[in-house]
Scaffold this active site. Structure first.
Site, mmCIF file in Angstrom:
data_model
loop_
_atom_site.group_PDB
_atom_site.id
_atom_site.type_symbol
_atom_site.label_atom_id
_atom_site.label_comp_id
_atom_site.label_asym_id
_atom_site.label_seq_id
_atom_site.Cartn_x
_atom_site.Cartn_y
_atom_site.Cartn_z
ATOM 1 C CE LYS A 87 35.709 -18.502 0.983
ATOM 2 N NZ LYS A 87 34.404 -18.391 0.277
ATOM 3 C CB SER A 161 31.886 -20.345 2.221
ATOM 4 O OG SER A 161 32.285 -19.708 1.009
ATOM 5 C CB SER A 185 30.165 -17.717 -0.322
ATOM 6 O OG SER A 185 29.541 -18.978 -0.249
#
Length: 443
Positions: A87, A161, A185
């Site tokens: 990420k 997210s 997330s």
């Protein structure tokens, strides 16, 4: 090398376990495995958009080094030669970090500790993945770069997210990915993309070198195809022995919140899964969430207060570089007082004790990861939808305990997922229980 199946359109992409075995048995090399994933990524640049940057040349060098170690009998771990997606909030030395935002432009001078551990284990960093801006939103939509798309359910959002990490794994572009989780997330995008998402106990994987969202709630974890893959990753990172089995009692408790409306289709699918477990000898009880504790209010207070302070300078000096939804949430955080924040922290301390007393009697507490059916991109901008996306995943960040989302099976809506969670420090037990549940219901 043997032909690796293109995972797009397939019900199950290649697992880390299978790929590890293929390398051990010499069915393909680390270089050949990497080239497979690079081709898949290149073919989905427009359709999935999972990656921000792909480190093709550096990944090829890492793969060549892994093959050399294998020939010399000096493998670093069982994931040596396995590609990992990361990420774009986790620091990688010399690589630009944007955290999904036009207001962030950081080039770390050192690796985050989890990246250092990954390199030491021989994992190959294939690239960085898209995300909801500043890791501060549940949809995965992004005003800055458009975000990733859901590869398994194109009509709905990928979730946030950690949207790009979920899309990469679900789309067969990487067998496993790092994500971060402040209020769901990892688990929410895993649920919406039909894969496994695991948030370990608070601090079990270091958040140092990870761009903060709300430091008292931030966790680092994994998105993967299977529970077995997650257990391997945690074992490599030195935390969860794979030999741990589920408790002999095989006891679960449905964690019920009477104030929360659950979509009837989700409720029916969850009950069907619990009935199936009961038929296989699991004891299923029901427990009620602590009285007088508004999870969303308390978590939003803490999250907004901390996120504003992390990003205050950006909000005040370059607000035009922030997406509208994130800018609005940061502005809301500026209005929260220190007294409100301290009161919220005290409420968490009270409830942590209550939930711990409940959880200690069971192998895991259970609910639906997301209590609504997957929203479209148009629906996901609505405030009530955004709240519901994280309604069942906020508590676990407040309490700091491990939580995992497993894709549901049967006749339920597509997608739907089961969440299992426990108290802080019971990661090994929870993962073992999740493996048993997955075998009995979702496999």
């Amino acid at each position: 090398m043997e032909t690796l199946k293109n995972a797009l359109g397939q019900p199950t992409p290649n697992t880390l376990c299978d790929l590890r075995d293929g390398l051990v048995q010499g069915r393909y090399s680390a270089v050949e495995l990497l080239e497979h994933y690079l081709r898949e990524i290149d073919a989905t640049v427009d359709s999935i958009r999972a990656f921000v940057v792909v480190f093709a040349d550096d990944a090829r060098r890492q793969a060549q080094e892994s093959d050399e170690r294998r020939r010399a009998g000096r493998l670093l771990s069982e994931i040596d030669g396995i590609p990992f997606a990361v990420k774009d909030i986790i620091g990688i030395r010399g690589q630009k970090m944007r955290a999904g935002s036009g207001a962030v432009d950081i080039v770390p001078t050192s690796d985050a500790p989890v990246i250092t551990q990954l390199r030491a284990a021989g994992g190959i960093i294939i690239g960085t993945t898209r995300m909801h801006e500043l890791a501060y939103g549940p949809s995965g939509l992004n005003d800055f770069d458009g975000g990733a798309y859901n590869p398994r359910h194109p009509g709905i959002i990928p979730g946030g997210s950690s949207s790009g990490s979920a899309a990469a794994v679900a789309g067969g572009l990487s067998p496993i990915a790092f994500g971060s989780d402040t209020g769901g997330s990892i688990r929410a995008p895993a649920a919406l993309c039909g894969i496994v998402g695991f948030k370990p106990s608070y601090g079990l994987l270091s958040t140092e070198g990870v761009h903060p969202t709300a430091p008292t709630l931030d966790h680092v974890g994994f998105l993967a195809v299977s529970v077995a893959d997650t257990r391997i990753a945690m074992r490599v990172f030195g935390h969860v022995p794979i030999e741990v089995g589920p408790g002999e009692g095989r006891r679960l408790a449905l964690f019920d919140d009477p104030d929360l409306a659950v979509d009837p289709a989700i409720a029916a699918a969850l009950q069907g899964a619990l009935d199936s477990l009961a038929d296989r000898g699991w004891r299923i009880d029901s427990v009620t969430s602590p009285i007088g504790f508004d999870v969303m209010d308390v978590s939003s207070t803490i999250m907004a207060y901390e996120a504003y302070r992390v990003n205050r300078e950006r909000l005040e000096t370059i607000p035009e570089r922030l997406g509208a939804d994130v800018r609005e949430r940061l502005q809301d955080g500026s209005r929260i007082t220190s007294e409100q924040y301290e009161n919220a922290l005290r409420e968490v301390d009270r409830v942590r004790t209550e939930v711990a007393a409940l959880a200690e009697r069971y192998d895991a507490l259970v609910n639906a990861t997301i209590p609504i059916t997957g929203p479209t991109r148009e629906e996901a901008v609505l405030e009530n939808v955004r709240r519901m996306l994280m309604r069942n995943t906020r508590l676990q960040n407040l309490l700091g305990g491990p939580a995992i989302s497993l894709p549901g099976a049967g006749d339920g809506p597509a997608p739907w997922s089961i969440q299992l969670f426990s108290v802080r420090g019971r990661d090994a037990e929870l993962l073992a229980t999740a493996a048993a549940v997955s075998d009995d219901v979702t496999g």
